[in-house]
Scaffold this active site. Sequence first.
Site, mmCIF file in Angstrom:
data_model
loop_
_atom_site.group_PDB
_atom_site.id
_atom_site.type_symbol
_atom_site.label_atom_id
_atom_site.label_comp_id
_atom_site.label_asym_id
_atom_site.label_seq_id
_atom_site.Cartn_x
_atom_site.Cartn_y
_atom_site.Cartn_z
ATOM 1 N N GLY A 55 0.846 -1.195 0.000
ATOM 2 C CA GLY A 55 0.000 0.000 0.000
ATOM 3 C C GLY A 55 0.873 1.232 0.000
ATOM 4 N N CYS A 82 5.314 -6.278 1.565
ATOM 5 C CA CYS A 82 5.683 -4.870 1.369
ATOM 6 C C CYS A 82 5.148 -4.010 2.523
ATOM 7 C CB CYS A 82 5.195 -4.391 0.006
ATOM 8 S SG CYS A 82 5.929 -2.815 -0.444
ATOM 9 N N TYR A 83 4.150 -3.157 2.262
ATOM 10 C CA TYR A 83 3.584 -2.370 3.358
ATOM 11 C C TYR A 83 3.083 -3.291 4.464
ATOM 12 C CZ TYR A 83 0.285 0.536 5.952
ATOM 13 O OH TYR A 83 -0.396 1.179 6.938
ATOM 14 N N HIS A 170 7.672 -8.348 -3.485
ATOM 15 C CA HIS A 170 6.337 -8.752 -3.939
ATOM 16 C C HIS A 170 6.355 -10.140 -4.585
ATOM 17 C CE1 HIS A 170 4.182 -4.919 -3.395
ATOM 18 N NE2 HIS A 170 5.382 -4.378 -3.559
ATOM 19 N N GLU A 172 3.934 -11.863 -5.523
ATOM 20 C CA GLU A 172 2.817 -12.044 -6.460
ATOM 21 C C GLU A 172 3.145 -11.574 -7.869
ATOM 22 O OE1 GLU A 172 3.159 -9.806 -4.173
ATOM 23 O OE2 GLU A 172 2.171 -7.911 -4.622
ATOM 24 N N ASP A 228 -18.135 -11.261 -20.523
ATOM 25 C CA ASP A 228 -18.394 -10.894 -19.129
ATOM 26 C C ASP A 228 -19.888 -10.880 -18.814
ATOM 27 O OD1 ASP A 228 -15.690 -10.542 -19.192
ATOM 28 O OD2 ASP A 228 -15.768 -8.358 -19.274
ATOM 29 N N LYS A 370 -9.782 -11.788 -16.640
ATOM 30 C CA LYS A 370 -10.468 -12.220 -17.859
ATOM 31 C C LYS A 370 -10.349 -13.723 -18.103
ATOM 32 C CE LYS A 370 -12.684 -10.388 -21.384
ATOM 33 N NZ LYS A 370 -13.622 -9.254 -21.251
#
Length: 513
Positions: A55, A82-83, A170, A172, A228, A370
């Site tokens: 963040g 991280c944060y 990170h 991810e 979608d 998606k």
Amino acid sequence: MQHESILVLDFGGQYNQLIARRVRECSVYAEVHPYTMPVEEIEKMAPKGIILTGGPNSVYGESALKYDSRLFDLGIPILGICYGAQLMAHAVGGRVESAESGSEYGHTEVDIDRSGALFHDVAEKTVAWMSHADHIETLPDDYTITASTAKCPIAAFENPAKKQYAAQFHPEVLHTVEGKKILRTFVMDICGCSGDWVMDSFIDTTVAALKEKVGGGRALCALSGGVDSSVAAVLMSKAIGNQLTCVFVDHGLLRKDEGDEVEAVFGPDGPYNVNFIRVNAQQRFYDKLAGVTEPEQKRKIIGEEFIRVFEEEAKKIGTVDYLVQGTIYPDVIESGLGDSATIKSHHNVGGLPDFVDFKEIVEPLRMLFKDEVRETGRKLGIPEKFVRRQPFPGPGLAIRIIGEVTAEKVQIVQEADAIYREEIDNAGVENLGQYFAALTNMRSVGVMGDFRTYDYAVVLRAVMTADFMTAEAAQIPWEVLGRVTSRIVNEVPHVNRVLYDCTGKPPATIEFE
Ligand code: XMP
């Protein structure tokens, strides 16, 4: 509720849904919630693990976020990223400093202590993605440092007894070479998840949740035939059956035969029970667009007319409690970027809410990317043609026709586009992000048989793109372009030239308007 889930607590970082997605890639269900989620609710959800995201804030000073520190006493394994790592350090009595010298951005070499519970299968030297200004300076004695970089001596730490783990980098992000392994270790080994979650469970849980939410109420869905809205509509119909009505507005600016294809799948003769209403409003849209050449104005007219048509249908249905939208996660981020300049007004992204009387918007796909939506669509049995469909703008072919839109021009571009798509399919050209034909407003002299012609030029566009924010022109094999060209000039009246657009984005956009 899932039998096992990971809770991702969102502190406002850029990659938060990506964390959830990576966890789902380990076949474990993950949900993102704001960091303000009450501890009582977390206890009720009983996740197997909690991940605190990155963040933009600092853990101290005026911008510090007010969160409930009882979070750290729940006895649930926690991973701070991280944060989130800084927050954990701060919460347990460590010191976080803002550091001019300590900030790191981008690829960073990290020294790993492989005895750290997160890192048993990670190389001793690995590369990770860093993006921080503040850094952790000290930790209480019972915490072990498990990774460091040249600028950041505490790049990861843990206290297994307290089930607390943290990484400044990170995992991810794909740039973190062994990031997936690290997240997998947290989720499977540390949290003890079994990894038996599949998209079917997403469908079952979502359907059950929708059923509970809507109860006996009525829901309305604007179905465009895009992947979608199709997936959202089918999920909803599984949940509430006859209480759902889907309105499909045919504005006459769809691709060739598309209106009929949508009707074949979702209409009364198709496999789904969605109370399908097709509104044939082609002429209404053409009338409104007559004489209009400016692209943004076309978009506004279509957006407004769409709303009007939809509203009229909604009124016929009577009271509606819920409006169903096929918003997916990337739409959420894009429309969340409030201060970015409007390049184009995307009328169908978050644009419907304020004109139909309803209680609430339902967005069953809000947390999916998606490809996850496509997978859900396949599991729901939606035909591959719909599931694989490339993006198509809400204002349709109106923004693929330069200058005034007329029924005749729509037909030209529909025919040319159908030929182009057919030939690309036949040739098996791969890795195209988006491809379509558009109609320039240019007419020029040609010769056909013994006659002079003065006709339109069709332009072919094909781009490769990862995120649709930037793109490069695709190198379609010349023989394919040749085949498309000769078919278009032979089969589509009033076209005597075919051009290929070699421009990337930037400086062009993907659409040709
Ligand atoms: P541009 O042309 O801005 O397009 O590079 C980026 C992507 O967005 C799609 N696009 C739209 N999608 N409503 C949509 O749902 C719209 O109004 C709209 N305008 C552009 C475009 O097809 C491409 O995939």
